[in-house]
Structure formats: structure tokens, C-alpha cells
Motif scaffolding. Structure first.
Motif, PDB file in Angstrom:
ATOM      1  N   PHE A  79       0.827  -1.210   0.000  1.00  0.00           N
ATOM      2  CA  PHE A  79       0.000   0.000   0.000  1.00  0.00           C
ATOM      3  C   PHE A  79       0.863   1.262   0.000  1.00  0.00           C
ATOM      4  O   PHE A  79       1.856   1.341   0.721  1.00  0.00           O
ATOM      5  CB  PHE A  79      -0.919   0.005   1.237  1.00  0.00           C
ATOM      6  CG  PHE A  79      -1.729   1.248   1.337  1.00  0.00           C
ATOM      7  CD1 PHE A  79      -2.800   1.476   0.492  1.00  0.00           C
ATOM      8  CD2 PHE A  79      -1.394   2.241   2.253  1.00  0.00           C
ATOM      9  CE1 PHE A  79      -3.536   2.641   0.560  1.00  0.00           C
ATOM     10  CE2 PHE A  79      -2.128   3.417   2.334  1.00  0.00           C
ATOM     11  CZ  PHE A  79      -3.204   3.612   1.480  1.00  0.00           C
TER      12      PHE A  79
ATOM     13  N   TYR B 293       0.374   5.430   0.404  1.00  0.00           N
ATOM     14  CA  TYR B 293      -0.568   6.505   0.747  1.00  0.00           C
ATOM     15  C   TYR B 293      -0.809   7.464  -0.417  1.00  0.00           C
ATOM     16  O   TYR B 293      -1.856   8.086  -0.518  1.00  0.00           O
ATOM     17  CB  TYR B 293      -0.061   7.298   1.959  1.00  0.00           C
ATOM     18  CG  TYR B 293      -0.396   6.641   3.289  1.00  0.00           C
ATOM     19  CD1 TYR B 293      -1.639   6.853   3.886  1.00  0.00           C
ATOM     20  CD2 TYR B 293       0.523   5.831   3.947  1.00  0.00           C
ATOM     21  CE1 TYR B 293      -1.956   6.265   5.092  1.00  0.00           C
ATOM     22  CE2 TYR B 293       0.209   5.232   5.158  1.00  0.00           C
ATOM     23  CZ  TYR B 293      -1.026   5.451   5.731  1.00  0.00           C
ATOM     24  OH  TYR B 293      -1.350   4.861   6.924  1.00  0.00           O
TER      25      TYR B 293
ATOM     26  N   ASP C 114      -4.110  -5.237   2.244  1.00  0.00           N
ATOM     27  CA  ASP C 114      -3.780  -3.818   2.481  1.00  0.00           C
ATOM     28  C   ASP C 114      -4.246  -2.949   1.318  1.00  0.00           C
ATOM     29  O   ASP C 114      -4.718  -1.821   1.511  1.00  0.00           O
ATOM     30  CB  ASP C 114      -2.266  -3.625   2.643  1.00  0.00           C
ATOM     31  CG  ASP C 114      -1.764  -3.950   4.041  1.00  0.00           C
ATOM     32  OD1 ASP C 114      -2.580  -4.360   4.887  1.00  0.00           O
ATOM     33  OD2 ASP C 114      -0.547  -3.805   4.280  1.00  0.00           O
TER      34      ASP C 114
ATOM     35  N   SER D  24      -7.490  -0.824   0.746  1.00  0.00           N
ATOM     36  CA  SER D  24      -7.598   0.589   1.126  1.00  0.00           C
ATOM     37  C   SER D  24      -7.595   1.476  -0.108  1.00  0.00           C
ATOM     38  O   SER D  24      -8.160   2.576  -0.082  1.00  0.00           O
ATOM     39  CB  SER D  24      -6.444   0.973   2.068  1.00  0.00           C
ATOM     40  OG  SER D  24      -6.586   0.258   3.270  1.00  0.00           O
ATOM     41  N   ASP D  25      -6.974   1.027  -1.191  1.00  0.00           N
ATOM     42  CA  ASP D  25      -7.057   1.772  -2.460  1.00  0.00           C
ATOM     43  C   ASP D  25      -8.501   1.862  -2.930  1.00  0.00           C
ATOM     44  O   ASP D  25      -8.953   2.907  -3.416  1.00  0.00           O
ATOM     45  CB  ASP D  25      -6.268   1.061  -3.585  1.00  0.00           C
ATOM     46  CG  ASP D  25      -4.774   1.256  -3.474  1.00  0.00           C
ATOM     47  OD1 ASP D  25      -4.291   1.447  -2.350  1.00  0.00           O
ATOM     48  OD2 ASP D  25      -4.099   1.191  -4.518  1.00  0.00           O
TER      49      ASP D  25
ATOM     50  N   LEU E 266     -11.198   1.741  -1.167  1.00  0.00           N
ATOM     51  CA  LEU E 266     -11.974   2.647  -0.310  1.00  0.00           C
ATOM     52  C   LEU E 266     -11.714   4.102  -0.660  1.00  0.00           C
ATOM     53  O   LEU E 266     -12.586   4.961  -0.536  1.00  0.00           O
ATOM     54  CB  LEU E 266     -11.620   2.412   1.167  1.00  0.00           C
ATOM     55  CG  LEU E 266     -11.851   0.987   1.693  1.00  0.00           C
ATOM     56  CD1 LEU E 266     -11.292   0.842   3.097  1.00  0.00           C
ATOM     57  CD2 LEU E 266     -13.327   0.645   1.686  1.00  0.00           C
ATOM     58  N   LYS E 267     -10.497   4.385  -1.107  1.00  0.00           N
ATOM     59  CA  LYS E 267     -10.118   5.776  -1.370  1.00  0.00           C
ATOM     60  C   LYS E 267     -10.322   6.195  -2.836  1.00  0.00           C
ATOM     61  O   LYS E 267     -10.883   7.240  -3.102  1.00  0.00           O
ATOM     62  CB  LYS E 267      -8.633   5.985  -1.029  1.00  0.00           C
ATOM     63  CG  LYS E 267      -8.294   5.793   0.442  1.00  0.00           C
ATOM     64  CD  LYS E 267      -8.247   7.143   1.163  1.00  0.00           C
ATOM     65  CE  LYS E 267      -7.770   7.012   2.583  1.00  0.00           C
ATOM     66  NZ  LYS E 267      -8.783   6.657   3.558  1.00  0.00           N
TER      67      LYS E 267
ATOM     68  N   ASP F  41     -15.130  -1.050  -4.657  1.00  0.00           N
ATOM     69  CA  ASP F  41     -15.394  -1.331  -3.244  1.00  0.00           C
ATOM     70  C   ASP F  41     -16.856  -1.752  -3.054  1.00  0.00           C
ATOM     71  O   ASP F  41     -17.163  -2.730  -2.390  1.00  0.00           O
ATOM     72  CB  ASP F  41     -15.055  -0.081  -2.417  1.00  0.00           C
ATOM     73  CG  ASP F  41     -15.548  -0.176  -0.991  1.00  0.00           C
ATOM     74  OD1 ASP F  41     -15.403  -1.255  -0.396  1.00  0.00           O
ATOM     75  OD2 ASP F  41     -16.087   0.825  -0.476  1.00  0.00           O
TER      76      ASP F  41
END
Ligand SMILES: Cc1cc2nc3c(=O)[nH]c(=O)nc-3n(C[C@H](O)[C@H](O)[C@H](O)COP(=O)(O)O)c2cc1C
Length: 171
Positions: free
Chosen positions: A42, A44, A86, A89-90, A92-93, A99
Motif C-alpha cells: 500500500f 498513501y 492492504d 484501502s485503495d 476505499l479511497k 469497493d
């Protein structure tokens, strides 16, 4: 019901693969080996958004039930799977469309372990499913060692559980 195996181990043809072949070998269930995909940890800043993760998810989305196949490494899932999860999370963002498509999918875990029954191992997957709106179907833990007879005796029950949950009927 369509099913897919998401396989992640440090060796593609070791104990975990043998377990998967034993349980699902005759079923024709497609298998995606995470070792064959370029998926980096992941980030950020999402600088890796064009690696192999999103294309893999787009393929997996087509299946109703995801079978996570992992060895137990240090009481946890394999690194390949940890990196894979992990990267959710991409979604979700930056890929909320994907998602949303996870909701209602089912997840079953098949784990190969060689030493001690992994306490609390399931909690992670249960919570991931709860968070993503997926249905957690349970886990089967298959012992690959030889020393602990009590674990060897449990193997058949765990194998049968996986077959029952996944509707596998061997000819
Ligand atoms: C790095 C590493 C960590 C391991 N940690 C555990 C552990 O925490 N608990 C356990 O029961 N077995 C542990 N084992 C044993 C593996 O779970 C077992 O040998 C498994 O069948 C390996 O599957 P594989 O051939 O697909 O890697 C570990 C093995 C390795 C290589």
C-alpha cells in the motif's frame, strides 16, 4: 454460485497448494496465484495504482465466493495476502465503484499450518468481511506437519467442512 481461489504463499507448489488441490482439485475452480501478479505494498500517495492490483480485483469481482488460500506464517496470513488485503484501502479511497461491488460476496479461508493451531487467526478475516460488507463463511485449518497427531486427526473434519461450505462433491 461462482467460486475462485485466491492463492498466496511464498511457494506456489508447497503445502498450501497441495491442500487446495486435495480439496478443490477436481472442481475446476479457477485459481489466481498472487505470485503471478505485480502487486506492491500500500502507498498513501497511490503511486502504484497502475500495478496489477486493480486489474486483478476487476477479474475477481466476477465471482461470488472468494476462497482465500494461505499458509500460516508467524500466526498470520502470508505476506502475499497481507499486501493484497492492504491494497483494499485503495478501493476505499480511489475506486469506490469496485469497493461497492464487494458487498454481498462470500469469503472462505483455507489455511495450511505446520506447528500450532493458529489462535485468533480467523478474527482478522471476520473483521475484514464485516468492514467490507462481505459474508464470512468460515475457515478450515489443515495441518501439514507430522508431530502432532491431534492436529492430523482434525484434518479430515476441516477438509470436510471446506467441501461442505463450498459445495464440493468429489466423484
Ligand atoms: C516464515 C514461516 C512462518 C511460519 N509460521 C508458522 C506459524 O506461526 N504457525 C504454524 O503453525 N506454522 C508456521 N509455519 C509453517 C507453515 O505454516 C507450514 O509449513 C505450511 O504448511 C507452509 O505452507 P507453504 O508450503 O504453502 O508455504 C511457518 C512457516 C514459515 C516458512
Amino acid at each position: 454460485m461462482t467460486q475462485v481461489i485466491i492463492f498466496g504463499s511464498s511457494r506456489s507448489f508447497g503445502n498450501t497448494r497441495k491442500v487446495i488441490d486435495d480439496i478443490l482439485g477436481f472442481s475446476g475452480t479457477p485459481l489466481f496465484d498472487l505470485n503471478n501478479f505485480d502487486i506492491s505494498p500500500f502507498d498513501y500517495e497511490h503511486r502504484n495504482q497502475n500495478d496489477g492490483f486493480i486489474p486483478l480485483i476487476q477479474e475477481l469481482i466476477a465471482y461470488d465466493t472468494w476462497i482465500i488460500a494461505t499458509p500460516v506464517y508467524w500466526y498470520n496470513m502470508s505476506t502475499q495476502h497481507k499486501i493484497f488485503f492492504d491494497r483494499f484501502s485503495d478501493l476505499l479511497k480511489i475506486r469506490k465503484d469496485l469497493d461497492r461491488k464487494l458487498r454481498g460476496k462470500k469469503l472462505f479461508v483455507i489455511a495450511s499450518f505446520g506447528d500450532s493451531y493458529p489462535k485468533g487467526f480467523e478474527d482478522t478475516f471476520e473483521q475484514i468481511c464485516e468492514y467490507l460488507g462481505m459474508e464470512y463463511l468460515g475457515s478450515s485449518f489443515i495441518y501439514s506437519g507430522t508431530k502432532h497427531e491431534e492436529y492430523l486427526e482434525q484434518n479430515k473434519a476441516h477438509t470436510d467442512k471446506a467441501k461442505l461450505k463450498l459445495g464440493i462433491v468429489h466423484k
